[in-house]
Write a protein that holds these residues in place. Structure first.
Motif, mmCIF file in Angstrom:
data_model
loop_
_atom_site.group_PDB
_atom_site.id
_atom_site.type_symbol
_atom_site.label_atom_id
_atom_site.label_comp_id
_atom_site.label_asym_id
_atom_site.label_seq_id
_atom_site.Cartn_x
_atom_site.Cartn_y
_atom_site.Cartn_z
ATOM 1 N N VAL A 153 -3.936 9.169 11.742
ATOM 2 C CA VAL A 153 -2.952 8.107 11.519
ATOM 3 C C VAL A 153 -3.068 7.621 10.077
ATOM 4 O O VAL A 153 -4.169 7.509 9.535
ATOM 5 N N TYR A 154 -1.943 7.348 9.471
ATOM 6 C CA TYR A 154 -1.956 6.879 8.090
ATOM 7 C C TYR A 154 -0.700 6.054 7.803
ATOM 8 O O TYR A 154 0.266 6.045 8.589
ATOM 9 N N VAL A 155 -0.734 5.390 6.680
ATOM 10 C CA VAL A 155 0.442 4.703 6.159
ATOM 11 C C VAL A 155 0.681 5.247 4.760
ATOM 12 O O VAL A 155 -0.220 5.189 3.909
ATOM 13 N N ALA A 156 1.832 5.820 4.530
ATOM 14 C CA ALA A 156 2.134 6.390 3.222
ATOM 15 C C ALA A 156 2.119 5.312 2.143
ATOM 16 O O ALA A 156 2.250 4.109 2.432
ATOM 17 N N ASP A 157 1.941 5.745 0.902
ATOM 18 C CA ASP A 157 1.900 4.815 -0.225
ATOM 19 C C ASP A 157 3.318 4.351 -0.561
ATOM 20 O O ASP A 157 4.150 5.134 -1.012
ATOM 21 N N HIS A 158 3.575 3.081 -0.341
ATOM 22 C CA HIS A 158 4.889 2.499 -0.637
ATOM 23 C C HIS A 158 4.824 1.545 -1.835
ATOM 24 O O HIS A 158 5.694 0.679 -1.995
ATOM 25 N N SER A 159 3.820 1.699 -2.658
ATOM 26 C CA SER A 159 3.644 0.791 -3.798
ATOM 27 C C SER A 159 4.931 0.662 -4.602
ATOM 28 O O SER A 159 5.660 1.641 -4.815
ATOM 29 N N ALA A 160 5.188 -0.553 -5.050
ATOM 30 C CA ALA A 160 6.405 -0.818 -5.821
ATOM 31 C C ALA A 160 6.194 -2.069 -6.661
ATOM 32 O O ALA A 160 5.263 -2.845 -6.431
ATOM 33 N N ASP A 161 7.037 -2.237 -7.655
ATOM 34 C CA ASP A 161 6.950 -3.459 -8.461
ATOM 35 C C ASP A 161 8.323 -4.072 -8.627
ATOM 36 O O ASP A 161 9.350 -3.397 -8.564
ATOM 37 N N THR A 162 8.345 -5.379 -8.830
ATOM 38 C CA THR A 162 9.581 -6.108 -9.062
ATOM 39 C C THR A 162 9.262 -7.253 -10.015
ATOM 40 O O THR A 162 8.166 -7.329 -10.565
ATOM 41 N N LYS A 163 10.214 -8.146 -10.226
ATOM 42 C CA LYS A 163 10.027 -9.207 -11.208
ATOM 43 C C LYS A 163 10.502 -10.538 -10.652
ATOM 44 O O LYS A 163 11.533 -10.616 -9.977
ATOM 45 N N ILE A 164 9.721 -11.567 -10.945
ATOM 46 C CA ILE A 164 10.099 -12.942 -10.631
ATOM 47 C C ILE A 164 10.580 -13.577 -11.927
ATOM 48 O O ILE A 164 9.853 -13.570 -12.926
ATOM 49 N N VAL A 165 11.787 -14.094 -11.938
ATOM 50 C CA VAL A 165 12.341 -14.704 -13.147
ATOM 51 C C VAL A 165 12.513 -16.200 -12.929
ATOM 52 O O VAL A 165 13.244 -16.624 -12.029
ATOM 53 N N GLN A 166 11.831 -16.980 -13.741
ATOM 54 C CA GLN A 166 11.960 -18.437 -13.669
ATOM 55 C C GLN A 166 13.037 -18.880 -14.662
ATOM 56 O O GLN A 166 13.009 -18.509 -15.828
#
Length: 328
Positions: free
Chosen positions: A31-44
């Motif tokens: 059993v495994y969970v694939a790598d779903h790494s991602a990035d996004t941005k918070i804009v103030q």
């Protein structure tokens, strides 16, 4: 502003059906969970936080489950230091109250190869909490599979089953979706107390007062390499847009803000906030919300700086109709 405006949404589909074996002859379903790494941005912004982040993904196994397989996932902040060291970053743990997590316990039903539900992670919609996400180092959420039981299954050693979700932080004033028509402010009728002056070396062609008198005359400030002017509004205004243009012999209207032109605001003519850099010649700059300022500094470089053509051209700022969309 309640909640948050949409910037981007990260979505993920179920992982592939690739087989994963720890070693030949291994009797356990992996059993495994694939790598779903991602990035996004918070804009103030001055009127709220622009951010949207949501991910969903299942747990999977390499072969149909012999019985129900129970899988647990969790945020594991103990992984952050190692991640930062390896990647040369300084991400901070995303505060727990900034996250909305559901389905941390998943079940892969008998006969299936993926969980019937998906792990869900999203940012909160609480505007006050989002406004507090202001660390320029950014934030990270490491999610890993922590346990597997049932169905003659084990966690796959060959797959880390860890995903890293990173959120950068930026501060922005200029609204790329702003138009003259959607401004909350209105153009100032009486600009008699306004003036514009050259900063440093340069020349002036025309009367600077023509920037504000609604006449057909214009005034041009110029310098060989860089021209900078400061517009003094006479008092502090709150405004959500700036407009400035001039006519070329009545044939065409040009924007004052030329390519690579920079604009900054100040209340005391000492401390400045950069609010805009032009990518092309424009006559309008819009903000997310009303900005308080008395002084507007505009700097424009020679459009051919650094090339052989520079000696034949100069940096210029020209206007015959400069105004702001004031909200007070």
């Amino acid at each position: 502003m309640a909640g948050a405006m949409a910037l981007c949404t990260v979505g993920f589909a179920s992982c592939s059906d690739d087989d994963h074996y720890d070693f030949p002859g291994d009797p356990y379903n992996k059993v495994y969970v694939a790598d779903h790494s991602a990035d996004t941005k918070i804009v103030q912004t001055p009127v709220g936080t622009v951010a949207s982040f949501a991910v969903s993904f299942p747990a999977v196994c390499k072969a149909p489950a012999e019985g129900d397989i129970n899988v647990t996932l969790a945020v594991d902040n103990s992984l952050i230091d190692a991640y930062n060291e390896e990647n040369g970053t300084s991400y901070q743990a995303l505060p727990e109250n900034a996250m909305v997590i559901s389905n941390t316990k998943l079940t892969i039903p008998k006969g299936a190869t993926a969980s019937s539900e998906e792990f869900n992670l999203a940012l909160t919609e609480d505007a006050e909490i989002l406004a507090g996400l202001d660390d320029l180092n950014g934030y990270i959420v490491p999610v890993r599979m922590t346990s597997v039981s049932g169905g003659n299954a084990q966690a796959a050693v060959s797959v880390p089953s860890i995903s890293y979700f990173t959120l950068g932080v930026g501060f922005e004033v200029n609204d790329p979706n702003a138009t003259k028509e959607n401004r909350a402010g209105t153009l100032v009728a009486d600009r008699s107390g306004w003036n514009v002056s050259l900063v440093g070396e340069g020349s002036v062609n025309g009367d600077p007062k023509s920037w504000f008198d609604d006449s057909s005359n214009s005034c041009t400030f110029s310098d060989s390499e860089l021209v900078t002017v400061v517009v003094d509004l006479g008092k502090e205004y709150k405004f959500d847009g700036i407009v400035s243009s001039y006519d070329y012999y009545g044939w065409y209207t040009y924007g004052t803000f030329t390519n690579h032109c920079k604009v900054a605001l100040s209340s005391d003519n000492k401390t400045w906030m950069d609010v805009y850099e032009a990518g092309s010649q424009v006559d309008f700059i819009g903000f997310y919300g009303a900005m308080p300022a008395r002084y507007i500094r505009i700097s424009a470089p020679n459009p051919y700086a650094g090339t052989a053509w520079a000696q034949w051209y100069s940096a210029e700022l020209q206007s015959q109709d400069f105004n702001i969309y004031a909200t007070n």
